[in-house]
Write an enzyme that holds these catalytic residues in place. Structure first.
Site, short mmCIF file in Angstrom:
data_model
loop_
_atom_site.label_atom_id
_atom_site.label_comp_id
_atom_site.label_asym_id
_atom_site.label_seq_id
_atom_site.Cartn_x
_atom_site.Cartn_y
_atom_site.Cartn_z
N TYR A 1 12.10 12.61 -36.84
CA TYR A 1 10.78 12.94 -37.38
C TYR A 1 9.76 13.04 -36.25
O TYR A 1 9.93 12.48 -35.16
CB TYR A 1 10.33 11.91 -38.42
CG TYR A 1 9.97 10.54 -37.88
CD1 TYR A 1 8.68 10.27 -37.39
CD2 TYR A 1 10.90 9.52 -37.86
CE1 TYR A 1 8.35 9.03 -36.89
CE2 TYR A 1 10.57 8.26 -37.37
CZ TYR A 1 9.30 8.02 -36.88
OH TYR A 1 8.96 6.79 -36.38
N CYS A 2 8.70 13.80 -36.53
CA CYS A 2 7.53 13.91 -35.66
C CYS A 2 6.36 14.17 -36.59
O CYS A 2 6.46 13.99 -37.81
CB CYS A 2 7.71 15.03 -34.63
SG CYS A 2 7.83 16.68 -35.37
N ASP A 3 5.23 14.62 -36.07
CA ASP A 3 4.06 14.85 -36.93
C ASP A 3 4.23 16.09 -37.80
O ASP A 3 4.10 16.03 -39.02
CB ASP A 3 2.80 14.97 -36.07
CG ASP A 3 2.41 13.64 -35.44
OD1 ASP A 3 2.76 12.60 -36.03
OD2 ASP A 3 1.80 13.64 -34.36
#
Length: 369
Positions: free
Chosen positions: A310-312
């Site tokens: 995950y990331c933004d």
């Protein structure tokens, strides 16, 4: 203050400090501080404008929906990070004193950041040490490479044909069939359309430029003639390799519900953001392997375990997922990234903070000290 920030000032702001100087130049028009008068609002609760904001001078009052207030002073560690980055905004920001802020288009910043972290090791790997490496970063900044996995770009370089040509060489001729495209490594070219007295100069391109791709994408004849203005070097990519390599990867994505099921079966969260972003809030027991270090650090991962990246925005995690799958891991990307989650779910996911967890060479995960 109406001049763009200096490179030294930009190095103190996360995640701007992860970009290269050429990328800062691409953002130059947006890197001009904006004044904010005492009492003026920077943004309101629920604001959805896709902007990344930093406090450069003065003091802001941040208030969340529960009424909790925070005074943010320029120069503090917290001011080096984006203000209320999740959309819609879960805080409102008002200037308590005259202030100065930096406001950048969030989508542009995210694209540049994803590109930089994905291609950083490739730039180092392909740097030939001949003083001409600037063309490479300019070339890879072409929108063609916006969604191309790094391994595909690496493979593409193995298939490029290097051509050293003298000034005056006609590389492409208007009207001919498009069977390849070119990248300009050294020299300058002139792009012209028409013949005789009707000739018109459309552009002059420098090292790093790509040309000839329009005919391939549109499956149409060349729409211009390209001629070298000085001795130069071009790299030729055949049509078949163009379509085989310059395409977006397909990665497996999961929602939060499916992620919970996988976690219950032994999967592991993998946060591929920068360390500074991770430490401000991450998933419980999530490993932090920034995208630009993932190729090196993935050897510490357990091949028998599934990883949830995950990331933004979801862009960095998509690149990370593709890289892991290419290296034999079972990996998934959180669909849309954490910014796509409702505020309650986002807070529940990013419930931990601080240094976090480390992967050991035997596949163990342990809390850092």
């Amino acid at each position: 203050m109406n001049q763009a920030l200096s490179f030294e000032q930009l190095r103190s702001l996360t995640p701007l400090n992860a970009l290269s100087e050429p990328q800062w130049r691409l953002l130059r028009d947006q890197l001009v501080p904006q004044p904010l008068l005492a009492g003026q609002w920077l943004f309101r609760m629920g604001d959805q404008a896709p902007q990344t904001c930093f406090l450069l001078a003065g003091t802001l009052l941040l208030r969340d929906e529960a009424g909790r207030e925070e005074r943010l002073v320029a120069g503090s560690p917290a001011s080096c990070h984006p203000l209320s980055p999740a959309l819609p905004r879960r805080q409102e920001a008002r200037a308590l004193t005259d202030a100065s802020v930096l406001v950048i288009d969030g989508a542009t910043l995210d694209n540049l950041l994803t590109w930089r972290l994905a291609f950083q090791d490739l730039l180092l790997e392909l740097d030939e040490g001949d003083g001409e490496d600037g063309w490479l970063e300019a070339m890879l900044n072409n929108p063609l490479f916006g969604k191309v996995p790094v391994d595909n770009v690496r493979a593409m370089f193995e298939r490029l044909q290097v051509l050293e040509l003298p000034a005056g060489s006609v590389i492409l001729s208007e009207g001919e069939t498009g069977d390849c495209c070119y990248f300009l490594k050294r020299g300058r070219v002139e792009v012209m359309r028409g013949t005789g007295s009707g000739q018109q100069v459309l552009a002059e391109l420098e090292a790093g430029a790509c040309f000839g791709e329009e005919a391939l994408l549109a499956d149409a004849p060349r729409n211009a003639t390209v001629t070298l203005l000085e001795d130069g070097c071009v790299l030729r990519l055949d049509r078949g390799d163009f379509f085989a390599l310059l395409k977006a990867p397909v990665v497996a994505e999961v929602g939060l519900g499916e992620a919970a099921r996988l976690l219950a079966s032994g999967a592991q969260w993998l946060d591929v953001r920068l360390q500074e972003e991770y430490e401000r809030g991450h998933a419980l027991e999530a490993l932090n392997m920034p995208l630009h270090l993932l190729r090196l650090k993935s050897r510490l991962l357990d091949p028998a375990r599934a990883y949830l990246c995950y990331c933004d925005s979801g862009k960095r995690s998509a690149s990370a997922t593709f890289l892991l799958v290419q290296n034999g891991f079972r990996a998934y990307a959180l669909c849309g990234g954490v910014d796509a989650l409702p505020a309650v779910q986002r807070d529940a996911l990013l419930c931990d903070s601080g240094p976090g967890y480390l992967a050991r060479s035997d596949g163990r995960v342990e809390r850092s000290r």
